[in-house]
Design a protein around this motif. Sequence first.
Motif, PDB file in Angstrom:
ATOM      1  N   ILE A 117     -15.505  -5.873  18.122  1.00  0.00           N
ATOM      2  CA  ILE A 117     -15.297  -4.756  17.191  1.00  0.00           C
ATOM      3  C   ILE A 117     -13.814  -4.618  16.863  1.00  0.00           C
ATOM      4  O   ILE A 117     -13.448  -4.405  15.703  1.00  0.00           O
ATOM      5  N   ASP A 118     -12.950  -4.757  17.875  1.00  0.00           N
ATOM      6  CA  ASP A 118     -11.504  -4.678  17.643  1.00  0.00           C
ATOM      7  C   ASP A 118     -11.033  -5.770  16.694  1.00  0.00           C
ATOM      8  O   ASP A 118     -10.238  -5.525  15.782  1.00  0.00           O
ATOM      9  N   LEU A 119     -11.530  -6.983  16.897  1.00  0.00           N
ATOM     10  CA  LEU A 119     -11.158  -8.098  16.026  1.00  0.00           C
ATOM     11  C   LEU A 119     -11.682  -7.879  14.608  1.00  0.00           C
ATOM     12  O   LEU A 119     -10.956  -8.105  13.632  1.00  0.00           O
ATOM     13  N   ALA A 120     -12.924  -7.443  14.480  1.00  0.00           N
ATOM     14  CA  ALA A 120     -13.483  -7.162  13.157  1.00  0.00           C
ATOM     15  C   ALA A 120     -12.716  -6.038  12.475  1.00  0.00           C
ATOM     16  O   ALA A 120     -12.455  -6.093  11.265  1.00  0.00           O
ATOM     17  N   ASP A 121     -12.334  -5.028  13.237  1.00  0.00           N
ATOM     18  CA  ASP A 121     -11.557  -3.913  12.699  1.00  0.00           C
ATOM     19  C   ASP A 121     -10.232  -4.409  12.131  1.00  0.00           C
ATOM     20  O   ASP A 121      -9.849  -4.066  11.007  1.00  0.00           O
ATOM     21  N   ALA A 122      -9.535  -5.244  12.883  1.00  0.00           N
ATOM     22  CA  ALA A 122      -8.253  -5.778  12.420  1.00  0.00           C
ATOM     23  C   ALA A 122      -8.426  -6.649  11.178  1.00  0.00           C
ATOM     24  O   ALA A 122      -7.639  -6.557  10.235  1.00  0.00           O
ATOM     25  N   CYS A 123      -9.464  -7.481  11.157  1.00  0.00           N
ATOM     26  CA  CYS A 123      -9.709  -8.360   9.999  1.00  0.00           C
ATOM     27  C   CYS A 123     -10.055  -7.555   8.747  1.00  0.00           C
ATOM     28  O   CYS A 123      -9.521  -7.809   7.667  1.00  0.00           O
ATOM     29  N   ILE A 124     -10.944  -6.590   8.893  1.00  0.00           N
ATOM     30  CA  ILE A 124     -11.370  -5.798   7.732  1.00  0.00           C
ATOM     31  C   ILE A 124     -10.221  -4.935   7.218  1.00  0.00           C
ATOM     32  O   ILE A 124     -10.017  -4.826   6.003  1.00  0.00           O
ATOM     33  N   THR A 125      -9.476  -4.347   8.131  1.00  0.00           N
ATOM     34  CA  THR A 125      -8.323  -3.541   7.714  1.00  0.00           C
ATOM     35  C   THR A 125      -7.307  -4.395   6.972  1.00  0.00           C
ATOM     36  O   THR A 125      -6.772  -3.979   5.940  1.00  0.00           O
ATOM     37  N   THR A 126      -7.051  -5.586   7.460  1.00  0.00           N
ATOM     38  CA  THR A 126      -6.114  -6.497   6.790  1.00  0.00           C
ATOM     39  C   THR A 126      -6.627  -6.888   5.418  1.00  0.00           C
ATOM     40  O   THR A 126      -5.879  -6.881   4.436  1.00  0.00           O
ATOM     41  N   LEU A 127      -7.893  -7.216   5.334  1.00  0.00           N
ATOM     42  CA  LEU A 127      -8.487  -7.626   4.064  1.00  0.00           C
ATOM     43  C   LEU A 127      -8.384  -6.523   3.015  1.00  0.00           C
ATOM     44  O   LEU A 127      -7.967  -6.760   1.882  1.00  0.00           O
ATOM     45  N   PHE A 128      -8.727  -5.298   3.391  1.00  0.00           N
ATOM     46  CA  PHE A 128      -8.700  -4.199   2.428  1.00  0.00           C
ATOM     47  C   PHE A 128      -7.308  -3.625   2.208  1.00  0.00           C
ATOM     48  O   PHE A 128      -7.104  -2.872   1.251  1.00  0.00           O
ATOM     49  N   SER A 129      -6.349  -3.969   3.055  1.00  0.00           N
ATOM     50  CA  SER A 129      -4.967  -3.538   2.850  1.00  0.00           C
ATOM     51  C   SER A 129      -4.215  -4.474   1.916  1.00  0.00           C
ATOM     52  O   SER A 129      -3.118  -4.131   1.451  1.00  0.00           O
ATOM     53  N   ALA A 130      -4.769  -5.622   1.640  1.00  0.00           N
ATOM     54  CA  ALA A 130      -4.098  -6.587   0.766  1.00  0.00           C
ATOM     55  C   ALA A 130      -3.868  -6.056  -0.652  1.00  0.00           C
ATOM     56  O   ALA A 130      -2.763  -6.216  -1.185  1.00  0.00           O
ATOM     57  N   PRO A 131      -4.857  -5.414  -1.306  1.00  0.00           N
ATOM     58  CA  PRO A 131      -4.585  -4.926  -2.668  1.00  0.00           C
ATOM     59  C   PRO A 131      -3.442  -3.914  -2.774  1.00  0.00           C
ATOM     60  O   PRO A 131      -2.602  -4.055  -3.668  1.00  0.00           O
ATOM     61  N   PRO A 132      -3.356  -2.899  -1.879  1.00  0.00           N
ATOM     62  CA  PRO A 132      -2.196  -2.005  -2.004  1.00  0.00           C
ATOM     63  C   PRO A 132      -0.861  -2.714  -1.790  1.00  0.00           C
ATOM     64  O   PRO A 132       0.122  -2.421  -2.479  1.00  0.00           O
ATOM     65  N   LEU A 133      -0.824  -3.652  -0.839  1.00  0.00           N
ATOM     66  CA  LEU A 133       0.418  -4.395  -0.620  1.00  0.00           C
ATOM     67  C   LEU A 133       0.745  -5.285  -1.814  1.00  0.00           C
ATOM     68  O   LEU A 133       1.911  -5.408  -2.204  1.00  0.00           O
ATOM     69  N   TRP A 134      -0.272  -5.904  -2.377  1.00  0.00           N
ATOM     70  CA  TRP A 134      -0.068  -6.742  -3.568  1.00  0.00           C
ATOM     71  C   TRP A 134       0.518  -5.892  -4.689  1.00  0.00           C
ATOM     72  O   TRP A 134       1.453  -6.300  -5.358  1.00  0.00           O
ATOM     73  N   TRP A 135      -0.036  -4.696  -4.872  1.00  0.00           N
ATOM     74  CA  TRP A 135       0.443  -3.796  -5.913  1.00  0.00           C
ATOM     75  C   TRP A 135       1.913  -3.451  -5.680  1.00  0.00           C
ATOM     76  O   TRP A 135       2.712  -3.463  -6.616  1.00  0.00           O
ATOM     77  N   LEU A 136       2.281  -3.154  -4.436  1.00  0.00           N
ATOM     78  CA  LEU A 136       3.650  -2.763  -4.135  1.00  0.00           C
ATOM     79  C   LEU A 136       4.632  -3.900  -4.401  1.00  0.00           C
ATOM     80  O   LEU A 136       5.698  -3.685  -4.960  1.00  0.00           O
ATOM     81  N   LEU A 137       4.259  -5.110  -4.027  1.00  0.00           N
ATOM     82  CA  LEU A 137       5.185  -6.240  -4.154  1.00  0.00           C
ATOM     83  C   LEU A 137       5.188  -6.894  -5.526  1.00  0.00           C
ATOM     84  O   LEU A 137       6.192  -7.472  -5.935  1.00  0.00           O
ATOM     85  N   PHE A 138       4.064  -6.830  -6.254  1.00  0.00           N
ATOM     86  CA  PHE A 138       3.944  -7.615  -7.487  1.00  0.00           C
ATOM     87  C   PHE A 138       3.619  -6.805  -8.730  1.00  0.00           C
ATOM     88  O   PHE A 138       3.281  -7.376  -9.749  1.00  0.00           O
ATOM     89  N   ARG A 139       3.704  -5.505  -8.694  1.00  0.00           N
ATOM     90  CA  ARG A 139       3.243  -4.694  -9.820  1.00  0.00           C
ATOM     91  C   ARG A 139       4.081  -4.846 -11.076  1.00  0.00           C
ATOM     92  O   ARG A 139       3.598  -4.637 -12.160  1.00  0.00           O
ATOM     93  N   LYS A 140       5.339  -5.199 -10.948  1.00  0.00           N
ATOM     94  CA  LYS A 140       6.214  -5.283 -12.126  1.00  0.00           C
ATOM     95  C   LYS A 140       6.811  -6.667 -12.304  1.00  0.00           C
ATOM     96  O   LYS A 140       7.904  -6.799 -12.816  1.00  0.00           O
ATOM     97  N   THR A 141       6.099  -7.680 -11.878  1.00  0.00           N
ATOM     98  CA  THR A 141       6.658  -9.022 -11.987  1.00  0.00           C
ATOM     99  C   THR A 141       6.619  -9.499 -13.423  1.00  0.00           C
ATOM    100  O   THR A 141       5.700  -9.192 -14.166  1.00  0.00           O
ATOM    101  N   LYS A 142       7.646 -10.258 -13.781  1.00  0.00           N
ATOM    102  CA  LYS A 142       7.710 -10.826 -15.117  1.00  0.00           C
ATOM    103  C   LYS A 142       7.347 -12.307 -15.115  1.00  0.00           C
ATOM    104  O   LYS A 142       7.431 -12.960 -16.122  1.00  0.00           O
ATOM    105  N   PHE A 143       6.982 -12.813 -13.963  1.00  0.00           N
ATOM    106  CA  PHE A 143       6.599 -14.212 -13.876  1.00  0.00           C
ATOM    107  C   PHE A 143       5.127 -14.285 -13.520  1.00  0.00           C
ATOM    108  O   PHE A 143       4.542 -13.337 -13.043  1.00  0.00           O
ATOM    109  N   THR A 144       4.555 -15.435 -13.785  1.00  0.00           N
ATOM    110  CA  THR A 144       3.144 -15.622 -13.489  1.00  0.00           C
ATOM    111  C   THR A 144       2.995 -16.631 -12.365  1.00  0.00           C
ATOM    112  O   THR A 144       3.855 -17.484 -12.159  1.00  0.00           O
ATOM    113  N   PHE A 145       1.891 -16.508 -11.634  1.00  0.00           N
ATOM    114  CA  PHE A 145       1.594 -17.421 -10.544  1.00  0.00           C
ATOM    115  C   PHE A 145       0.475 -18.347 -10.971  1.00  0.00           C
ATOM    116  O   PHE A 145      -0.491 -17.894 -11.563  1.00  0.00           O
TER     117      PHE A 145
END
Length: 163
Positions: A117-145
């Motif tokens: 359960i602890d491992l699943a908790d860490a994995c799921i939290t990481t997975l669902f935390s990716a979009p907010p972090l992506w938004w913070l780091l890449f929201r105003k980029t002028k380049f494309t990936f």
Amino acid sequence: MPNHSARTDQAGNSLGLFTLMLLAIFATELAVTALLNMLLGQLSPLVAGLADSVLLVAFFAPPLWSVCNRHNANDPEGIHRSPPVEMGKVLLGIFLIELLVMMILPQIMSKVDPMAIDLADACITTLFSAPPLWWLLFRKTKFTFPISEVLGIPLGLYVLLLV
């Protein structure tokens, strides 16, 4: 072409920071739940979820602040301005994600080993935390990936975390 090379370097640095932040969330969440498993198990699910969420955000905020400051220092054009309010929104999002995971996961996995359960908790939290972090780091980029770069590192990290 020198401009393209600088953009590629900046994209690589940003993806590296993104990956490190996801790894920090995973490691912090796993450490908090593993170290406090006995204490959190004695509390009600809501109080345990709140305590776990507060600890995750408290331990994750300093590295996130450092990364945001470093990210802004490497951005002479001012593309990536991350005021504390925007970082607070991301931390609030991670807090709510962790609280929901802590409330729902034990009910779904009630007959499973607590370490799983602890491992699943860490994995799921990481997975669902990716979009907010992506938004913070890449929201105003002028380049494309290229799509291979966007999916390569995070997807590889998710596979590594699941293994």
